[in-house]
Motif scaffolding. Structure first.
Motif, PDB file in Angstrom:
ATOM      1  N   GLY A  59       0.757  -1.192   0.007  1.00 35.88           N
ATOM      2  CA  GLY A  59       0.006  -0.129  -0.026  1.00 35.88           C
ATOM      3  C   GLY A  59       0.960   1.305   0.047  1.00 35.88           C
ATOM      4  O   GLY A  59       2.076   1.204   0.025  1.00 35.88           O
ATOM      5  N   PHE A  60       0.052   2.402  -0.148  1.00 37.01           N
ATOM      6  CA  PHE A  60       0.956   3.709  -0.208  1.00 37.01           C
ATOM      7  C   PHE A  60       1.731   3.876   1.219  1.00 37.01           C
ATOM      8  O   PHE A  60       1.234   3.861   2.089  1.00 37.01           O
ATOM      9  N   HIS A  61       2.833   4.347   0.856  1.00 36.94           N
ATOM     10  CA  HIS A  61       3.733   4.610   2.134  1.00 36.94           C
ATOM     11  C   HIS A  61       4.906   5.648   1.628  1.00 36.94           C
ATOM     12  O   HIS A  61       5.024   5.872   0.248  1.00 36.94           O
ATOM     13  N   THR A  62       5.578   6.112   2.428  1.00 34.10           N
ATOM     14  CA  THR A  62       6.785   6.961   2.253  1.00 34.10           C
ATOM     15  C   THR A  62       8.121   6.608   2.865  1.00 34.10           C
ATOM     16  O   THR A  62       7.941   5.693   3.734  1.00 34.10           O
ATOM     17  N   HIS A  63       9.303   7.299   2.492  1.00 30.33           N
ATOM     18  CA  HIS A  63      10.543   6.839   3.113  1.00 30.33           C
ATOM     19  C   HIS A  63      11.051   7.970   3.791  1.00 30.33           C
ATOM     20  O   HIS A  63      10.947   9.158   2.999  1.00 30.33           O
ATOM     21  N   ASP A  64      11.759   8.109   4.746  1.00 29.69           N
ATOM     22  CA  ASP A  64      12.617   9.202   5.368  1.00 29.69           C
ATOM     23  C   ASP A  64      13.979   9.346   4.523  1.00 29.69           C
ATOM     24  O   ASP A  64      15.218   8.965   5.032  1.00 29.69           O
ATOM     25  N   TRP A 121       3.770   0.851 -10.611  1.00 26.88           N
ATOM     26  CA  TRP A 121       3.922   1.596  -9.801  1.00 26.88           C
ATOM     27  C   TRP A 121       3.121   2.718  -9.712  1.00 26.88           C
ATOM     28  O   TRP A 121       2.962   3.334 -10.895  1.00 26.88           O
ATOM     29  N   ARG A 122       2.613   3.051  -8.491  1.00 25.60           N
ATOM     30  CA  ARG A 122       1.597   4.229  -8.240  1.00 25.60           C
ATOM     31  C   ARG A 122       2.453   5.032  -7.476  1.00 25.60           C
ATOM     32  O   ARG A 122       2.989   4.920  -6.409  1.00 25.60           O
ATOM     33  N   VAL A 123       2.413   6.252  -7.879  1.00 20.87           N
ATOM     34  CA  VAL A 123       2.653   7.563  -7.184  1.00 20.87           C
ATOM     35  C   VAL A 123       1.629   8.538  -7.025  1.00 20.87           C
ATOM     36  O   VAL A 123       0.896   8.846  -8.007  1.00 20.87           O
ATOM     37  N   GLY A 151      -0.801  11.553  -7.423  1.00 22.85           N
ATOM     38  CA  GLY A 151      -0.523  12.994  -8.270  1.00 22.85           C
ATOM     39  C   GLY A 151       0.031  12.379  -9.528  1.00 22.85           C
ATOM     40  O   GLY A 151      -0.028  13.315 -10.359  1.00 22.85           O
ATOM     41  N   GLN A 152       0.604  10.994  -9.917  1.00 19.78           N
ATOM     42  CA  GLN A 152       0.833  10.843 -11.419  1.00 19.78           C
ATOM     43  C   GLN A 152       0.076   9.434 -11.558  1.00 19.78           C
ATOM     44  O   GLN A 152      -0.459   8.758 -11.101  1.00 19.78           O
ATOM     45  N   PRO A 153       0.130   9.469 -13.123  1.00 23.14           N
ATOM     46  CA  PRO A 153      -0.493   8.280 -13.684  1.00 23.14           C
ATOM     47  C   PRO A 153       0.227   7.026 -13.212  1.00 23.14           C
ATOM     48  O   PRO A 153       1.478   6.999 -13.272  1.00 23.14           O
ATOM     49  N   ASP A 154      -0.502   5.988 -13.067  1.00 19.04           N
ATOM     50  CA  ASP A 154       0.182   4.499 -12.705  1.00 19.04           C
ATOM     51  C   ASP A 154       0.889   4.457 -14.111  1.00 19.04           C
ATOM     52  O   ASP A 154       0.855   4.591 -15.087  1.00 19.04           O
ATOM     53  N   LYS A 155       2.134   3.532 -13.579  1.00 19.57           N
ATOM     54  CA  LYS A 155       2.992   3.011 -14.460  1.00 19.57           C
ATOM     55  C   LYS A 155       3.329   1.598 -14.453  1.00 19.57           C
ATOM     56  O   LYS A 155       3.731   1.062 -13.565  1.00 19.57           O
ATOM     57  N   THR A 156       3.533   0.809 -15.657  1.00 17.03           N
ATOM     58  CA  THR A 156       3.648  -0.578 -15.600  1.00 17.03           C
ATOM     59  C   THR A 156       5.159  -0.818 -15.932  1.00 17.03           C
ATOM     60  O   THR A 156       5.558  -0.255 -16.672  1.00 17.03           O
ATOM     61  N   PHE A 199      12.579   5.586  -9.367  1.00 11.78           N
ATOM     62  CA  PHE A 199      13.318   6.374  -8.187  1.00 11.78           C
ATOM     63  C   PHE A 199      12.174   7.088  -7.478  1.00 11.78           C
ATOM     64  O   PHE A 199      11.224   7.641  -7.895  1.00 11.78           O
ATOM     65  N   ASN A 200      12.023   6.997  -6.033  1.00 10.58           N
ATOM     66  CA  ASN A 200      11.004   7.612  -5.361  1.00 10.58           C
ATOM     67  C   ASN A 200      12.023   8.533  -4.520  1.00 10.58           C
ATOM     68  O   ASN A 200      12.840   8.017  -3.399  1.00 10.58           O
ATOM     69  N   PRO A 201      11.711   9.932  -4.714  1.00 13.05           N
ATOM     70  CA  PRO A 201      12.534  10.901  -3.630  1.00 13.05           C
ATOM     71  C   PRO A 201      11.960  10.883  -2.259  1.00 13.05           C
ATOM     72  O   PRO A 201      10.671  10.310  -2.060  1.00 13.05           O
ATOM     73  N   ARG A 202      12.631  11.464  -1.372  1.00 13.97           N
ATOM     74  CA  ARG A 202      12.128  11.533   0.249  1.00 13.97           C
ATOM     75  C   ARG A 202      10.698  12.124   0.031  1.00 13.97           C
ATOM     76  O   ARG A 202      10.141  12.926  -0.610  1.00 13.97           O
ATOM     77  N   GLY A 203       9.787  11.066   0.902  1.00 14.65           N
ATOM     78  CA  GLY A 203       8.555  11.754   1.227  1.00 14.65           C
ATOM     79  C   GLY A 203       7.250  11.545   0.190  1.00 14.65           C
ATOM     80  O   GLY A 203       6.250  11.829   0.215  1.00 14.65           O
ATOM     81  N   SER A 204       7.794  10.807  -1.048  1.00 15.94           N
ATOM     82  CA  SER A 204       7.119  10.571  -2.138  1.00 15.94           C
ATOM     83  C   SER A 204       6.122   9.556  -1.785  1.00 15.94           C
ATOM     84  O   SER A 204       6.485   8.329  -1.477  1.00 15.94           O
ATOM     85  N   ALA A 205       4.854   9.693  -1.621  1.00 15.91           N
ATOM     86  CA  ALA A 205       3.831   8.608  -1.501  1.00 15.91           C
ATOM     87  C   ALA A 205       3.454   7.720  -2.743  1.00 15.91           C
ATOM     88  O   ALA A 205       3.149   8.094  -3.523  1.00 15.91           O
ATOM     89  N   HIS A 206       3.974   6.493  -2.385  1.00  7.80           N
ATOM     90  CA  HIS A 206       3.952   5.386  -3.544  1.00  7.80           C
ATOM     91  C   HIS A 206       3.559   4.290  -3.073  1.00  7.80           C
ATOM     92  O   HIS A 206       3.465   3.958  -1.993  1.00  7.80           O
ATOM     93  N   SER A 207       2.923   3.407  -3.958  1.00  5.48           N
ATOM     94  CA  SER A 207       2.520   1.931  -3.875  1.00  5.48           C
ATOM     95  C   SER A 207       3.137   0.979  -5.019  1.00  5.48           C
ATOM     96  O   SER A 207       3.327   1.602  -6.031  1.00  5.48           O
TER      97      SER A 207
END
Length: 111
Positions: A40-45, A59-61, A63-68, A76-84
């Protein structure tokens, strides 16, 4: 329970202090997604760089369209980016490296 999702197998492979950078650590790990598996959606420090080892995931971020992503693709997920990440097709395996704040949880659920 009929609604239970297949469990994603996560493994931390290595964890090291980042050389010359106080308070940071580098962690590598894998996530194996069976068919129907979801993280599920989470972030990293900190930052996460990942690579699809085999199979296919979505890959779901926020505010952005899903990407297969398929084997050989990266993200790449920058600090604080909510992704799943969600298994696509028969699932897949992801390898990630995180450079994060030492002593904090690797992942925090996102609202």
């Amino acid at each position: 329970c009929e609604d239970a999702k297949p469990e994603v197998k996560r493994a931390v492979l290595e964890k090291h202090d980042q050389s010359g950078v106080e308070g940071k650590e580098i962690i590598t790990g894998t996530a194996e997604f069976p068919k129907g598996g979801v993280i599920g959606f989470h972030t990293h420090d900190g930052d996460e760089a990942g690579y699809i080892v085999k199979g296919e995931v979505i890959w779901r971020v926020k505010g952005q369209p899903d990407k297969t992503l398929k084997a050989g693709d990266h993200f790449f997920n920058p600090r604080g980016s909510a992704h799943s990440v969600v298994a696509s097709g028969n699932g897949g395996t992801v390898f990630s490296t995180w450079i994060v704040d030492k002593g904090k949880p690797l992942a925090t659920p996102a609202p």
